[in-house]
Design a protein around this motif. Structure first.
Motif, PDB file in Angstrom:
ATOM      1  N   GLU A 587      93.968  41.287  31.220  1.00 16.76           N
ATOM      2  CA  GLU A 587      92.481  41.499  31.013  1.00 16.76           C
ATOM      3  C   GLU A 587      91.595  40.079  31.079  1.00 16.76           C
ATOM      4  OE1 GLU A 587      90.316  44.935  28.631  1.00 16.76           O
ATOM      5  OE2 GLU A 587      90.765  43.118  27.590  1.00 16.76           O
ATOM      6  N   TYR A 588      90.706  39.982  31.726  1.00 17.22           N
ATOM      7  CA  TYR A 588      89.842  38.668  31.467  1.00 17.22           C
ATOM      8  C   TYR A 588      88.660  39.008  30.681  1.00 17.22           C
ATOM      9  CZ  TYR A 588      93.092  36.884  34.978  1.00 17.22           C
ATOM     10  OH  TYR A 588      94.244  36.416  35.928  1.00 17.22           O
ATOM     11  N   ARG A 589      88.600  38.109  29.809  1.00 22.47           N
ATOM     12  CA  ARG A 589      87.249  38.326  29.019  1.00 22.47           C
ATOM     13  C   ARG A 589      86.515  37.329  29.667  1.00 22.47           C
ATOM     14  NH1 ARG A 589      91.128  39.156  24.052  1.00 22.47           N
ATOM     15  NH2 ARG A 589      91.583  41.501  24.878  1.00 22.47           N
ATOM     16  N   VAL A 590      85.255  37.632  29.749  1.00 26.00           N
ATOM     17  CA  VAL A 590      84.283  36.678  30.495  1.00 26.00           C
ATOM     18  C   VAL A 590      83.272  36.539  29.930  1.00 26.00           C
ATOM     19  CG1 VAL A 590      83.272  36.139  32.910  1.00 26.00           C
ATOM     20  CG2 VAL A 590      85.610  37.125  32.683  1.00 26.00           C
ATOM     21  N   THR A 591      82.561  35.412  29.775  1.00 24.44           N
ATOM     22  CA  THR A 591      81.198  35.250  29.460  1.00 24.44           C
ATOM     23  C   THR A 591      80.422  34.552  30.747  1.00 24.44           C
ATOM     24  OG1 THR A 591      79.734  34.512  27.658  1.00 24.44           O
ATOM     25  CG2 THR A 591      81.186  33.100  28.339  1.00 24.44           C
ATOM     26  N   TYR A 592      79.044  34.353  30.461  1.00 26.30           N
ATOM     27  CA  TYR A 592      78.297  33.781  31.462  1.00 26.30           C
ATOM     28  C   TYR A 592      77.176  32.852  30.989  1.00 26.30           C
ATOM     29  CZ  TYR A 592      75.644  38.132  29.991  1.00 26.30           C
ATOM     30  OH  TYR A 592      74.862  39.021  29.358  1.00 26.30           O
ATOM     31  N   ARG A 593      77.058  31.649  31.396  1.00 27.07           N
ATOM     32  CA  ARG A 593      76.120  30.812  31.134  1.00 27.07           C
ATOM     33  C   ARG A 593      76.138  29.602  32.375  1.00 27.07           C
ATOM     34  NH1 ARG A 593      79.793  27.765  28.448  1.00 27.07           N
ATOM     35  NH2 ARG A 593      81.280  28.637  27.259  1.00 27.07           N
ATOM     36  N   ASN A 594      75.102  28.939  32.441  1.00 30.97           N
ATOM     37  CA  ASN A 594      75.134  27.844  33.515  1.00 30.97           C
ATOM     38  C   ASN A 594      75.458  26.524  32.972  1.00 30.97           C
ATOM     39  OD1 ASN A 594      74.504  29.759  35.058  1.00 30.97           O
ATOM     40  ND2 ASN A 594      72.289  29.464  35.323  1.00 30.97           N
ATOM     41  N   THR A 595      75.704  26.307  31.686  1.00 34.17           N
ATOM     42  CA  THR A 595      76.079  25.116  31.384  1.00 34.17           C
ATOM     43  C   THR A 595      77.391  25.039  30.688  1.00 34.17           C
ATOM     44  OG1 THR A 595      74.931  25.584  29.157  1.00 34.17           O
ATOM     45  CG2 THR A 595      73.725  24.171  30.898  1.00 34.17           C
ATOM     46  N   GLU A 600      83.978  22.287  26.123  1.00 39.38           N
ATOM     47  CA  GLU A 600      84.650  22.254  27.535  1.00 39.38           C
ATOM     48  C   GLU A 600      84.095  20.708  27.882  1.00 39.38           C
ATOM     49  OE1 GLU A 600      83.784  26.887  28.554  1.00 39.38           O
ATOM     50  OE2 GLU A 600      81.907  25.324  28.640  1.00 39.38           O
ATOM     51  N   LYS A 601      84.929  20.348  29.158  1.00 44.63           N
ATOM     52  CA  LYS A 601      84.603  19.257  29.827  1.00 44.63           C
ATOM     53  C   LYS A 601      84.877  19.452  31.371  1.00 44.63           C
ATOM     54  CE  LYS A 601      86.582  15.800  27.609  1.00 44.63           C
ATOM     55  NZ  LYS A 601      87.432  14.848  27.365  1.00 44.63           N
ATOM     56  N   LEU A 602      83.985  19.169  32.280  1.00 47.89           N
ATOM     57  CA  LEU A 602      84.074  19.086  33.692  1.00 47.89           C
ATOM     58  C   LEU A 602      85.234  18.459  34.284  1.00 47.89           C
ATOM     59  CD1 LEU A 602      82.491  20.795  35.763  1.00 47.89           C
ATOM     60  CD2 LEU A 602      81.476  18.602  36.558  1.00 47.89           C
ATOM     61  N   ALA A 603      86.311  19.192  34.811  1.00 50.08           N
ATOM     62  CA  ALA A 603      87.311  18.559  35.263  1.00 50.08           C
ATOM     63  C   ALA A 603      87.131  18.362  36.790  1.00 50.08           C
ATOM     64  CB  ALA A 603      88.571  19.418  35.185  1.00 50.08           C
ATOM     65  N   ALA A 604      86.640  19.092  37.615  1.00 52.11           N
ATOM     66  CA  ALA A 604      86.488  19.124  38.852  1.00 52.11           C
ATOM     67  C   ALA A 604      85.200  19.913  39.471  1.00 52.11           C
ATOM     68  CB  ALA A 604      87.951  19.467  39.923  1.00 52.11           C
ATOM     69  N   GLY A 605      84.661  19.558  40.476  1.00 51.71           N
ATOM     70  CA  GLY A 605      83.553  20.864  41.289  1.00 51.71           C
ATOM     71  C   GLY A 605      82.528  20.682  40.446  1.00 51.71           C
ATOM     72  N   ARG A 606      81.891  21.710  40.099  1.00 48.86           N
ATOM     73  CA  ARG A 606      80.619  21.764  39.379  1.00 48.86           C
ATOM     74  C   ARG A 606      80.417  22.967  38.357  1.00 48.86           C
ATOM     75  NH1 ARG A 606      77.238  24.904  42.871  1.00 48.86           N
ATOM     76  NH2 ARG A 606      78.568  25.145  44.879  1.00 48.86           N
ATOM     77  N   PRO A 607      79.610  22.992  37.263  1.00 46.10           N
ATOM     78  CA  PRO A 607      79.426  24.212  36.503  1.00 46.10           C
ATOM     79  C   PRO A 607      78.999  25.599  37.407  1.00 46.10           C
ATOM     80  CG  PRO A 607      78.214  22.355  35.630  1.00 46.10           C
ATOM     81  CD  PRO A 607      78.534  21.999  36.926  1.00 46.10           C
ATOM     82  N   PRO A 608      79.127  26.720  36.680  1.00 45.38           N
ATOM     83  CA  PRO A 608      78.879  27.787  37.353  1.00 45.38           C
ATOM     84  C   PRO A 608      77.335  27.854  37.984  1.00 45.38           C
ATOM     85  CG  PRO A 608      79.622  28.333  35.197  1.00 45.38           C
ATOM     86  CD  PRO A 608      79.506  26.824  35.366  1.00 45.38           C
ATOM     87  N   THR A 609      77.112  28.445  39.108  1.00 51.11           N
ATOM     88  CA  THR A 609      75.867  28.780  39.659  1.00 51.11           C
ATOM     89  C   THR A 609      75.731  29.986  40.208  1.00 51.11           C
ATOM     90  OG1 THR A 609      76.398  27.315  41.525  1.00 51.11           O
ATOM     91  CG2 THR A 609      75.092  26.260  40.012  1.00 51.11           C
ATOM     92  N   LEU A 610      74.628  30.502  40.476  1.00 49.70           N
ATOM     93  CA  LEU A 610      74.400  31.910  41.219  1.00 49.70           C
ATOM     94  C   LEU A 610      73.634  31.188  42.531  1.00 49.70           C
ATOM     95  CD1 LEU A 610      74.539  34.838  41.705  1.00 49.70           C
ATOM     96  CD2 LEU A 610      72.313  35.044  40.520  1.00 49.70           C
ATOM     97  N   GLU A 611      74.318  31.652  43.821  1.00 52.28           N
ATOM     98  CA  GLU A 611      73.749  31.038  44.916  1.00 52.28           C
ATOM     99  C   GLU A 611      72.893  32.007  45.753  1.00 52.28           C
ATOM    100  OE1 GLU A 611      74.353  27.642  46.562  1.00 52.28           O
ATOM    101  OE2 GLU A 611      75.032  27.452  44.372  1.00 52.28           O
ATOM    102  N   PHE A 668      81.333  32.812  34.212  1.00 57.59           N
ATOM    103  CA  PHE A 668      80.425  33.281  35.216  1.00 57.59           C
ATOM    104  C   PHE A 668      79.085  32.571  35.072  1.00 57.59           C
ATOM    105  CE2 PHE A 668      81.574  37.157  37.886  1.00 57.59           C
ATOM    106  CZ  PHE A 668      83.085  36.988  37.530  1.00 57.59           C
ATOM    107  N   PRO A 669      78.156  32.301  36.291  1.00 62.51           N
ATOM    108  CA  PRO A 669      76.992  31.922  35.872  1.00 62.51           C
ATOM    109  C   PRO A 669      76.131  33.169  35.400  1.00 62.51           C
ATOM    110  CG  PRO A 669      76.966  32.433  38.413  1.00 62.51           C
ATOM    111  CD  PRO A 669      78.504  32.769  37.481  1.00 62.51           C
ATOM    112  N   ALA A 670      74.758  32.876  34.839  1.00 61.37           N
ATOM    113  CA  ALA A 670      73.936  33.716  34.188  1.00 61.37           C
ATOM    114  C   ALA A 670      73.273  34.580  35.514  1.00 61.37           C
ATOM    115  CB  ALA A 670      72.771  33.180  33.533  1.00 61.37           C
ATOM    116  N   GLY A 671      72.737  35.766  35.197  1.00 63.51           N
ATOM    117  CA  GLY A 671      72.178  36.499  36.254  1.00 63.51           C
ATOM    118  C   GLY A 671      73.022  37.513  37.230  1.00 63.51           C
TER     119      GLY A 671
END
Lengths: 854, 231
Positions: A587-595, A600-611, A668-671
């Protein structure tokens, strides 16, 4: 004069000669071969215990599960599985399990517990130990009539509660009908972390704890008719189960998992045992080395009389082989006895009761290992016998002419020893890299210790002061004089210290890691399962209690349904893709925010966004991303409590799990997830236990479904568990230390034969007894101290490497206990050295000279 | 029986070549008794060692019973020793962990002779130690030890016996008894005897005496004993 047929003498003569020759040195032989006794004992104990454990797990796997089949899911079962199993189902139980604060009204104690709301006759197998015994039947009968609870022993003890008291779960009070000491499938450790309260399933709704978004686990236990091929029946259902997010646990699954986990444990422990054995072997090699020097005159006579080099070698090889076998037999007997002790030491970790029997494979393996290592390590010095010149009978010990080329057999024996080590390590770890690492590490430790001892010997020889104290000079000179034991003693003592110190440092690192998480201004109270509507209320409650809200995070639970539009079943059929099965089961427990947050440190790509295309771009934890062999841009489809949600992996990040934060694998991203069923996690910091009690009581009163985790309690529990693990590991380490001391003792005793003459001569020349004693004291104090310090130094390097690479914590060892270890070791070395020379000193010089003369 | 040709032995010591034996030649027939005399360091023991195949010469060769020793490996020479050679040492060289009887047995056992215990016991009786067979060397006096070693030397019926200062560690009376026994046994068995000694009196009891000095053979003469017929 002789008439009988003539043939070259065979094994019979060799055995006879070995027997005759050993007459005057049996005690000595036995002493130095006793060095392998403890190593073999440790090996046999661990492997025998491992065998017994594996057999017990196989025998008791059904009792471990408590049923033939367990289904579990984070949501209620929609379609029952029963039809597929048909008439084979003899009985079925249902359970809903969740974490909740429970309260003992009598003492107002509150604690987080695992609540299991149960109906039916589970457990079907194994002993459910409940006091009084009738409580089980009463509990099963109770149903909706009576509010009865069965409560874990640990929980009752903690709050000083008794059978007959009441316990409050959610909004309801239950009468405590029984004290549970053991539940099938639950180890003592499990109970310590989350003590259990059983209540009848029919009262669950009334407790008010079963709300939408709560973290509930639904289980069904099946008892099937005897001989039902559960695994075969489940196979065609597997994809249906996976889709429904249902986990199936059968007896054979449990056998495999439990067996594997404990196999790893016993394999690790047997490596520790093997180190003890190796240490003993070094002792054997060095003692045999001195023994051989004693025997060279006899060998020369035999050569004169016409014995071949091979025959002479075999006589002494047979002696060591027989002694090796004896040592191994003694060790195997001791190890078999120790097996009865191990289950007691490990009791808290063991999922099954162990029926101990003599494990013949382990005994046989111990005998073989003992024989093999004794012979191989004794061969190193024994090979020299082949080259003893018969000329010695005429000339006495003369320097061999020039330098001889190294014996090619010697290299062969070294090669065999290397292969044996590697083979053993591989056999125990089943991983070539680990095996190579183990052997490499050992060689490094041996090499460093031997190298340092050699350097010391060289330095003392070069720079021995010509003036100064007579005693000091003699003591130091003993370090390099012929027949010195400098290298052997340093390796034996140093390796023992190294092992003990590494284990000590390791424990410190583990604890340090836990303390790091609990210290400073970090949160120490976690509230979870807060429903969206309760959020404001809980915040207000904290404010009333003057407690800060350090963090609040929404959590949505979901399951992974597909990777790149392919379902779990696809990856199970094609294992080459390397997607582990648990990825779809957990089971995955997930939260949502854009930052990203501070842990946490960014390893690759970019933080979550809603396209704009409506497909959320999510961020994964880096290790998880790698284990699933994903690529940026891959599509993951989640099942959010019934609804599929397609996402694209747009970035990865590293997470510092040691920080007390709500850390997540999937972000996840917000929204997107705001409308989904969810709960909040809130973090705070309480100054003391009184404040903790107050806030827990207030919570149970006003928000009974909200759970509070007291991190201090968790830390204490982890600390306690680590302590118990440390006892087991230390128990093993003491075999090494014991062996080190035995090697030390035997090395010292063997060297007595060499040193007695010197001591007696010194006394004859007028040295006082005190002076001879002081010379010995200087020699062994320097040796012991050097060995201990080298061991500590190596342990420091190993500890730092572990801290830096494995645990990623700062390395700050506590020097005092380490120093105490070094001092104790030095003291022991000196005491053994002195005890040994006492025998020479208390007898009159003449008597000693006579008895040492051959 | 024993033929020595141009025997030379050199050692390297501290980068210098040290000649301890130079160009020694002689020949013995079966049954001969022969003494090598000379001051300490004259090369006596070296010569004995080479003749018995305990060491290898730098140059020259040794034939023992018609076998050329310098062509054999150490293990092959050991077999030759067991077959043809007996030894008596100045410091007896009994195996300390074996009883007197077992010490005498070893050469027989090495040859694979079965039932050697009877032979060994007879030999012990011959040297007057029949009742001491179960004693260890440490429990015997020096003379007794040397007598056990005599019994051992004759156990495998050697064709040649090498004795290195057989009385060097014994007092005069004991020496006399041991020497008597040595020569008596030697006569009985018809063994060739090579004796190294300082003791000119002892040397004179052999048939032929060579004198070494500085590694070279300086004289080679027959003695009066050679003229006398064997008793």
């Amino acid at each position: 004069m002789s008439a009988a047929p003539q043939t070259r003498p065979g094994l019979g003569w060799l055995l006879r000669m070995a027997w005759r020759d050993s007459r005057r040195s049996r005690g000595r032989l036995l002493l130095f071969l006793s060095a392998i006794v403890l190593g073999i004992a440790a090996l046999v104990a661990i492997n025998g215990f491992g065998d017994n454990l594996a057999r017990s797990i196989d025998e008791q796997a059904r009792e471990l599960v408590g049923a033939d089949l367990v289904l579990s899911a984070p949501q209620p079962f929609t379609a029952p599985l029963s039809p597929a199993l048909g008439r084979r189902v003899r009985a079925r139980s249902e359970e809903v399990a969740f974490a909740s604060l429970v309260q003992f009204p009598r003492g107002e104690g509150v604690r987080l517990a695992q609540v299991r709301a149960l109906t039916g006759g589970f457990p079907y197998y194994g002993d459910w130990l409940v006091e009084p015994r009738e409580a089980v039947a009463a509990f099963r009968r109770a149903g909706s009539e009576q509010r009865l609870a069965l409560v874990d022993d640990a929980l009752l003890l903690q709050f000083n509660a008794r059978v007959g008291d009441s316990i409050k779960v959610g909004r309801l009070r239950f009468l405590i009908a029984g004290r549970v000491t053991k539940t099938p499938g639950q180890s003592g450790l499990n109970a310590a972390l989350a003590p259990t309260v059983f209540i009848p399933r029919s009262w669950l709704a009334a407790t008010g704890l079963q709300q939408r978004g709560s973290r509930l686990q639904y289980r069904q236990y099946f008892q099937l008719s005897a001989g039902t091929p559960v695994d075969r029946l489940l196979r065609p259902l597997q994809s249906r189960l996976d889709e429904a997010g249902i986990d199936a646990d059968t007896v054979s699954d449990r056998q495999r998992q439990t067996g594997r986990a404990f196999g790893d444990l016993t394999r690790f422990l047997s490596l520790v045992a093997f180190v003890a054995l190796l240490l003993g072997c070094v002792g054997v090699a060095s003692a045999v080395n001195l023994y051989v020097r004693d025997k060279i005159a006899a060998v020369a006579v035999l050569r004169c009389l016409g014995a071949s080099g091979r025959q002479a070698l075999l006589i002494y090889l047979l002696q060591t082989a027989v002694m090796g076998l004896l040592g191994a037999a003694l060790g195997a007997a001791l190890g078999t006895g120790l097996q009865w002790l191990l289950p007691r030491l490990l009791a808290d970790f063991l999922p099954v009761g162990i029926r101990i029997t003599v494990s013949w494979p382990a005994v046989l393996q111990g005998l073989l290992s003992g024989l093999l290592v004794a012979v191989l390590f004794a061969l190193l010095p024994l090979l020299a016998i082949r080259r003893v010149s018969p000329l010695r009978t005429l000339r006495g010990p003369v320097e061999e002419e020039g330098r001889r080329a190294p014996d090619p057999l010697w290299l062969g024996v070294y090669g065999l020893i290397g292969l044996l080590l590697l083979g053993f390590a591989y056999w125990q770890t089943r991983e070539i890299k680990l095996a190579l690492g183990f052997v490499g590490g050992l060689l490094l430790a041996f090499g460093a210790l031997a190298g340092l001892a050699a350097a010391l010997r060289y330095l003392v020889r070069r720079h021995l002061p010509t003036g100064g104290s007579f005693v000091l000079r003699q003591g130091l000179a003993n370090l390099y004089r012929p027949n010195n034991q400098t290298i052997t003693l340093t390796v034996a003592v140093g390796l023992g210290v190294l092992l003990l110190a590494v284990l000590f440092l390791l424990q410190g690192l583990l604890l340090g890691r836990v303390e790091l998480a609990g210290g400073g201004r970090q949160p120490n109270l976690v509230l979870f399962d807060i429903q969206p509507g309760q959020r404001a209320g809980v915040q207000a409650l904290l404010r009333e209690q003057r407690l800060p809200v350090l963090q609040q995070v929404p959590v949505v639970t979901m399951r992974l349904q597909a990777i790149n539009h392919r379902p779990a079943s696809f990856y199970q059929q094609d294992s080459s893709r390397g997607v582990p099965r648990w990825a779809f089961r957990r089971e995955y427990r997930v939260t949502y925010r854009n930052t990203l947050i501070s842990s946490e440190k960014l390893a690759a790509g970019r933080p979550p966004t809603l396209e704009a295309d409506g497909r959320p771009r999510i961020s994964l934890e880096e290790g998880f991303f790698r284990r699933l062999k994903l690529q940026l841009g891959d599509t993951l489809t989640f099942n959010v409590q019934g609804l599929p949600l397609e996402t694209i992996v747009s970035g990865t990040r590293t997470v510092d799990w040691t920080r007390v934060q709500t850390n997540f694998i999937v972000l996840f991203p917000a929204g997107v997830l705001e409308p989904a069923p969810q709960f909040y996690v809130l973090m705070s910091r309480v100054p003391d236990n009184a404040a903790l009690g107050a806030v827990q009581r207030a919570l149970v009163q006003r928000f009974p479904n909200v759970s509070a985790i007291d991190l201090a309690l968790i830390l204490r529990t982890v600390d306690d568990i680590l302590d118990r693990i440390a006892v087991v590991i230390r128990f093993m380490a003491f075999f090494s230390m014991g062996t080190g001391l035995l090697v030390l003792a035997s090395a010292v005793v063997v060297s007595r034969y060499q040193r007695a003459r010197e001591s007696v001569l010194l006394r004859t020349l007028g040295a006082a007894r005190r002076q001879v004693l002081l010379i010995t004291l200087v020699e062994y104090a320097v040796l012991g101290w050097l060995a201990a310090l080298t061991g500590l130094l190596l342990a420091g390097v190993a500890g730092w490497a572990l801290a830096y690479w494995v645990f990623e914590v700062p390395f700050r060892p506590d020097p005092l206990p380490l120093l105490a270890l070094a001092l104790t070791t030095t003291l022991l070395t000196v005491i053994i050295g002195l005890l040994n020379s006492r025998a020479v000193l208390t007898r009159p010089p003449l008597e000693v000279l006579r008895s040492e003369a051959v | 029986m024993l033929k020595v040709e141009n025997l030379t032995k050199t050692y390297r010591s501290g980068g210098r070549e040290l000649t301890v034996l130079s160009d020694v030649s002689f020949e013995l027939q079966a049954g001969d008794t022969f003494a090598i005399v000379g001051p300490s360091g004259s090369g006596k023991t070296t010569l004995l060692g080479l003749c018995a195949g305990l060491d290898r010469a730098s140059r020259g060769s040794v034939w023992l019973s018609g076998i050329r020793l310098d062509e054999l490996s150490e293990d092959e020479r050991a077999a030759v020793r067991n077959e043809h050679v007996g030894f008596i040492f100045q410091n007896f060289q009994l195996l300390p962990t074996l009883t007197a009887l077992e010490n005498v047995l070893v050469p027989l056992e090495l040859r694979g002779v079965r039932g050697g215990a009877k032979t060994a016991l007879a030999l012990l009786e011959r040297v007057g130690l029949g009742g001491r067979g179960h004693h260890y060397p440490a429990q015997l006096s020096g003379g007794e030890q040397q007598r056990v070693s005599l019994a051992r030397a004759f156990a495998n019926e050697p064709r040649i016996l090498f004795a290195d200062e057989p009385t060097g560690n014994l007092d005069a009376d004991t020496s006399e008894r041991v020497v008597e026994l040595l020569f008596a046994l030697n006569r009985e068995a018809g063994t060739t005897l090579v004796l190294v000694t300082h003791d000119l009196e002892l040397a004179a009891r052999t048939g032929r005496v060579v004198r070494l000095r500085g590694g070279a053979l300086v004289s080679d003469s027959l003695t009066e004993a050679a003229a006398a017929p064997p008793r």
